[in-house]
Write an enzyme that holds these catalytic residues in place. Sequence first.
Site, PDB file in Angstrom:
ATOM      1  N   ARG A  35       2.702   1.132  -6.295  1.00  0.00           N
ATOM      2  CA  ARG A  35       2.333   0.143  -5.258  1.00  0.00           C
ATOM      3  C   ARG A  35       0.926  -0.356  -5.500  1.00  0.00           C
ATOM      4  O   ARG A  35       0.459  -1.274  -4.830  1.00  0.00           O
ATOM      5  CB  ARG A  35       2.447   0.780  -3.861  1.00  0.00           C
ATOM      6  CG  ARG A  35       3.850   1.268  -3.543  1.00  0.00           C
ATOM      7  CD  ARG A  35       3.912   1.885  -2.159  1.00  0.00           C
ATOM      8  NE  ARG A  35       3.947   0.880  -1.128  1.00  0.00           N
ATOM      9  CZ  ARG A  35       5.068   0.313  -0.704  1.00  0.00           C
ATOM     10  NH1 ARG A  35       6.213   0.666  -1.237  1.00  0.00           N
ATOM     11  NH2 ARG A  35       5.059  -0.619   0.220  1.00  0.00           N
ATOM     12  N   LYS A  42       7.944 -12.603 -24.764  1.00  0.00           N
ATOM     13  CA  LYS A  42       8.574 -11.435 -24.116  1.00  0.00           C
ATOM     14  C   LYS A  42       9.403 -10.644 -25.120  1.00  0.00           C
ATOM     15  O   LYS A  42       9.387  -9.418 -25.156  1.00  0.00           O
ATOM     16  CB  LYS A  42       9.453 -11.902 -22.957  1.00  0.00           C
ATOM     17  CG  LYS A  42       8.664 -12.256 -21.718  1.00  0.00           C
ATOM     18  CD  LYS A  42       8.079 -10.995 -21.070  1.00  0.00           C
ATOM     19  CE  LYS A  42       6.952 -11.306 -20.124  1.00  0.00           C
ATOM     20  NZ  LYS A  42       5.814 -11.985 -20.718  1.00  0.00           N
ATOM     21  N   ASN A  84      -0.213  -0.431   6.528  1.00  0.00           N
ATOM     22  CA  ASN A  84       0.298  -1.288   5.462  1.00  0.00           C
ATOM     23  C   ASN A  84       0.860  -2.521   6.163  1.00  0.00           C
ATOM     24  O   ASN A  84       1.641  -2.390   7.096  1.00  0.00           O
ATOM     25  CB  ASN A  84       1.398  -0.554   4.694  1.00  0.00           C
ATOM     26  CG  ASN A  84       1.966  -1.419   3.552  1.00  0.00           C
ATOM     27  OD1 ASN A  84       1.349  -2.412   3.174  1.00  0.00           O
ATOM     28  ND2 ASN A  84       3.108  -1.046   3.043  1.00  0.00           N
ATOM     29  N   GLY A  85       0.410  -3.707   5.759  1.00  0.00           N
ATOM     30  CA  GLY A  85       0.966  -4.925   6.373  1.00  0.00           C
ATOM     31  C   GLY A  85      -0.145  -5.879   6.783  1.00  0.00           C
ATOM     32  O   GLY A  85      -1.250  -5.825   6.264  1.00  0.00           O
ATOM     33  N   HIS A  93      10.977 -31.493 -37.723  1.00  0.00           N
ATOM     34  CA  HIS A  93       9.748 -31.595 -38.540  1.00  0.00           C
ATOM     35  C   HIS A  93       9.484 -30.303 -39.289  1.00  0.00           C
ATOM     36  O   HIS A  93       8.355 -30.028 -39.675  1.00  0.00           O
ATOM     37  CB  HIS A  93       8.569 -31.945 -37.619  1.00  0.00           C
ATOM     38  CG  HIS A  93       8.734 -33.255 -36.936  1.00  0.00           C
ATOM     39  ND1 HIS A  93       8.589 -34.469 -37.576  1.00  0.00           N
ATOM     40  CD2 HIS A  93       9.099 -33.540 -35.666  1.00  0.00           C
ATOM     41  CE1 HIS A  93       8.841 -35.444 -36.723  1.00  0.00           C
ATOM     42  NE2 HIS A  93       9.145 -34.923 -35.556  1.00  0.00           N
ATOM     43  N   GLU A 144       7.103  -8.778 -27.614  1.00  0.00           N
ATOM     44  CA  GLU A 144       6.348  -7.621 -27.096  1.00  0.00           C
ATOM     45  C   GLU A 144       7.266  -6.521 -26.551  1.00  0.00           C
ATOM     46  O   GLU A 144       6.836  -5.383 -26.419  1.00  0.00           O
ATOM     47  CB  GLU A 144       5.333  -8.038 -26.049  1.00  0.00           C
ATOM     48  CG  GLU A 144       5.886  -8.671 -24.804  1.00  0.00           C
ATOM     49  CD  GLU A 144       4.763  -9.015 -23.797  1.00  0.00           C
ATOM     50  OE1 GLU A 144       3.740  -8.321 -23.756  1.00  0.00           O
ATOM     51  OE2 GLU A 144       4.952  -9.963 -23.053  1.00  0.00           O
ATOM     52  N   LYS A 170      -2.023  -3.148 -20.736  1.00  0.00           N
ATOM     53  CA  LYS A 170      -1.773  -4.068 -19.636  1.00  0.00           C
ATOM     54  C   LYS A 170      -2.917  -5.063 -19.491  1.00  0.00           C
ATOM     55  O   LYS A 170      -2.701  -6.224 -19.205  1.00  0.00           O
ATOM     56  CB  LYS A 170      -1.583  -3.290 -18.323  1.00  0.00           C
ATOM     57  CG  LYS A 170      -1.276  -4.172 -17.114  1.00  0.00           C
ATOM     58  CD  LYS A 170      -0.032  -4.998 -17.340  1.00  0.00           C
ATOM     59  CE  LYS A 170       0.225  -5.981 -16.216  1.00  0.00           C
ATOM     60  NZ  LYS A 170       1.297  -6.953 -16.564  1.00  0.00           N
ATOM     61  N   TRP A 228      -3.849  -1.769  -1.746  1.00  0.00           N
ATOM     62  CA  TRP A 228      -3.818  -2.859  -2.715  1.00  0.00           C
ATOM     63  C   TRP A 228      -4.366  -4.062  -1.945  1.00  0.00           C
ATOM     64  O   TRP A 228      -3.636  -4.746  -1.229  1.00  0.00           O
ATOM     65  CB  TRP A 228      -2.405  -3.102  -3.215  1.00  0.00           C
ATOM     66  CG  TRP A 228      -2.299  -4.286  -4.113  1.00  0.00           C
ATOM     67  CD1 TRP A 228      -1.887  -5.538  -3.770  1.00  0.00           C
ATOM     68  CD2 TRP A 228      -2.644  -4.366  -5.491  1.00  0.00           C
ATOM     69  NE1 TRP A 228      -1.945  -6.374  -4.841  1.00  0.00           N
ATOM     70  CE2 TRP A 228      -2.405  -5.703  -5.918  1.00  0.00           C
ATOM     71  CE3 TRP A 228      -3.140  -3.479  -6.425  1.00  0.00           C
ATOM     72  CZ2 TRP A 228      -2.644  -6.141  -7.218  1.00  0.00           C
ATOM     73  CZ3 TRP A 228      -3.351  -3.910  -7.725  1.00  0.00           C
ATOM     74  CH2 TRP A 228      -3.117  -5.210  -8.099  1.00  0.00           C
ATOM     75  N   GLU A 248       7.122 -18.592 -23.750  1.00  0.00           N
ATOM     76  CA  GLU A 248       7.102 -17.369 -22.952  1.00  0.00           C
ATOM     77  C   GLU A 248       8.292 -16.476 -23.293  1.00  0.00           C
ATOM     78  O   GLU A 248       8.169 -15.265 -23.453  1.00  0.00           O
ATOM     79  CB  GLU A 248       7.084 -17.712 -21.467  1.00  0.00           C
ATOM     80  CG  GLU A 248       7.463 -16.601 -20.504  1.00  0.00           C
ATOM     81  CD  GLU A 248       6.510 -15.408 -20.492  1.00  0.00           C
ATOM     82  OE1 GLU A 248       5.456 -15.477 -21.154  1.00  0.00           O
ATOM     83  OE2 GLU A 248       6.846 -14.394 -19.849  1.00  0.00           O
ATOM     84  N   CYS A 280       0.848  -1.189   0.000  1.00  0.00           N
ATOM     85  CA  CYS A 280       0.000   0.000   0.000  1.00  0.00           C
ATOM     86  C   CYS A 280       0.879   1.232   0.000  1.00  0.00           C
ATOM     87  O   CYS A 280       2.048   1.179   0.316  1.00  0.00           O
ATOM     88  CB  CYS A 280      -0.863   0.003   1.248  1.00  0.00           C
ATOM     89  SG  CYS A 280      -1.929  -1.410   1.278  1.00  0.00           S
TER      90      CYS A 280
HETATM   91  C1  AGP Z   1       2.184 -10.864 -21.137  1.00  0.00           C
HETATM   92  O1  AGP Z   1       3.492 -10.326 -21.102  1.00  0.00           O
HETATM   93  C2  AGP Z   1       1.247 -10.042 -21.981  1.00  0.00           C
HETATM   94  N1  AGP Z   1       1.216  -8.705 -21.522  1.00  0.00           N
HETATM   95  C3  AGP Z   1      -0.111 -10.681 -22.187  1.00  0.00           C
HETATM   96  O2  AGP Z   1       0.138 -11.872 -22.900  1.00  0.00           O
HETATM   97  C4  AGP Z   1      -0.908 -11.047 -20.909  1.00  0.00           C
HETATM   98  O3  AGP Z   1      -0.288 -12.124 -20.257  1.00  0.00           O
HETATM   99  C5  AGP Z   1      -2.305 -11.501 -21.374  1.00  0.00           C
HETATM  100  O4  AGP Z   1      -2.925 -10.417 -22.019  1.00  0.00           O
HETATM  101  C6  AGP Z   1      -3.188 -11.981 -20.217  1.00  0.00           C
HETATM  102  O5  AGP Z   1      -3.397 -10.934 -19.318  1.00  0.00           O
HETATM  103  P1  AGP Z   1      -4.085 -11.294 -17.905  1.00  0.00           P
HETATM  104  O6  AGP Z   1      -3.133 -12.218 -17.187  1.00  0.00           O
HETATM  105  O7  AGP Z   1      -4.260  -9.985 -17.183  1.00  0.00           O
HETATM  106  O8  AGP Z   1      -5.391 -11.974 -18.187  1.00  0.00           O
END
Ligand code: AGP
Length: 619
Positions: A30, A492, A105-106, A511, A495, A614, A79, A488, A5
């Site tokens: 935070r 990364k 906070n805690g 293949h 993106e 996000k 949070w 993964e 928080c």
């Molecule tokens: C991950 O680096 C991406 N930003 C994206 O794939 C993300 O994981 C995906 O959109 C799912 O988001 P969420 O976990 O909030 O559902």
Amino acid sequence: MERMCGIVGYVGPRDSQAILLSGLARLEYRGYDSAGIAVIDRDGDLDMRKRAGKLQVLRDDLSAHPMGDGTTGIGHTRWATHGGPTDANAHPHLADDDKLAVIHNGIIENFAELKAELLAEGYTFRSETDTEVAAVLLGREFSASRDLVAAFRGVVARLEGAFTLLAMHRDEPGLVVGARRNSPLVIGLGDGENFLGSDVAAFVEHTRNALAIGQDQIVAITPQGVEVTDFAGGTVEVEPFEVVWDASAAEKGGWSSFMAKEVSEEPEAVANTLRGRLHDGSVVIPELDGLDDLFAGVSRVIVIACGTAAYAGMVGKYALEQWTRVPVDVELAHEFRYRDPVIGPDTLVVSISQSGETMDTLMAVKYAREQGAKTLSICNTQGATIPRESDAIVYTHAGPEVAVASTKAFVAQITALYLLALHIGRVRGSLSPEVSRDAVTQLEAIPAGIARVLETEQEHIEQFARWMGDTQSVLFLGRHVGYPIALEGALKLKELAYIHAEGFAAGELKHGPIALIEPGQAVFVIVPSPRASRELHKKVVSNIQEIRARGARVIAVAEEGDAAVLPFADEVLRIPLAGPLFEPLLAVVPLHIFAMGLATAKGLDVDQPRNLAKSVTVE
Ligand code: AGP
């Protein structure tokens, strides 16, 4: 009970509202799902306003309904981790006939027994939080001592757990008192004014002169000065320091980016997700109490998610099947709903979502419920839409993840899936105590394992990421639980560095994809432990030889002591020894660091990559 928080306190000649609100805004990293402030106004009254939602909701409320302003104030952003983000649960909490305001906070671990004691004395409560218990205790102590510092001393002696508490009382204007144990609190020293904050971001725009408060200490700030004592009342010396961060860096806790901060938090994201759920070699998830029948009746599990969360699901599948002996499928949420899946009351649909707001995943969860399936949400955001739509919830406790690229949430999601698998395995009797005990021991070692990778490999990886700044394509190979990690790592890089990157199952190479290998082609290979499966290890090492023979530049992620890769790899990134199912939690860390390092070398914004959001709240 809050773990992450924002806290601000102010005493001085200036109106405190604006100072509190801008301090809270700088603590955005935070994370907050509710916010509130309290001030002692010019009439000597204590005014308080708090609202669920982002800080802007509070600002709008204060604009529409102004509150008296004054020169003593405290502010808080919550949070939530336990107890939903509601107005009632938001801080500050009031006590002593609303003459006392408290923020926290805690976690106060013994709040239930303290609350019972207070209820028995006739005190009443307006929220479900542990913070309000501290507030009522403070009010009771203040009524006896009429001295806020003395009241704090009486209260902190009763509290168990981790806490940063700030409080002010209407009868002592110009005074804010704070106390801390296992939770941050710093003092900002101004000219005729002083500040308190959960970190320097709270006041860095006003002063860079700060004091760090130590463990089990109480601080009283007035416009004239600061007094720090220990819980027994003894005076203590505190170390002054100058804040070297600028205001924008301070918002990231001093890190160059939210992503850098969040990668550094991967150990604690796992540790906090485990906390309170491991007991003597077995797993108990309190949120799943009373749902044993749900798990006993399951004949099939379908994991649904998007992007990185889906890759966490692919890793979790191995553990889920191994420990529950229930068949598990992992599906992309946006595909699941349109393939007319055969699901019913014996199907458990497990969604994974950091934000809990991803529309593709939410719509898939709603669809699953309409088809009669049971739903369980693994989510990092308390009170988000997807958990609210689910029959059961297992929260990750990674703390707020601000960078668009998901890192600490990813390792927390895998951790939560493993906890779920062990929990279901115990309920269904498919898990021997020995296997459970070993898995718990392995999980407990992960935070230190991740920390070790960060400590020993981060610089090395960032160095060769810089050398590879002009790379146009990177491939990732993995096998078994390493395959989702390859996916993964590729995501990364796509993106963050905006270059073509692709993950493959190592066995798939011959293949088709091996046609992509040409001299200089960079290939990351996640090498399985030779201790777990000599056959798999041998196969992957021969994959490395195949691509090396065609000129590939091989970067191997391999466990410490694995010498087999040395003759064939250009770079070897080491991870500590771990059981095969647990390696992904370590092997992914170098890939997060590499993607961040390459994007940084290219001068890109690692926190807000182009075209991305996000939380994807549209289908
Ligand atoms: C991950 O680096 C991406 N930003 C994206 O794939 C993300 O994981 C995906 O959109 C799912 O988001 P969420 O976990 O909030 O559902």
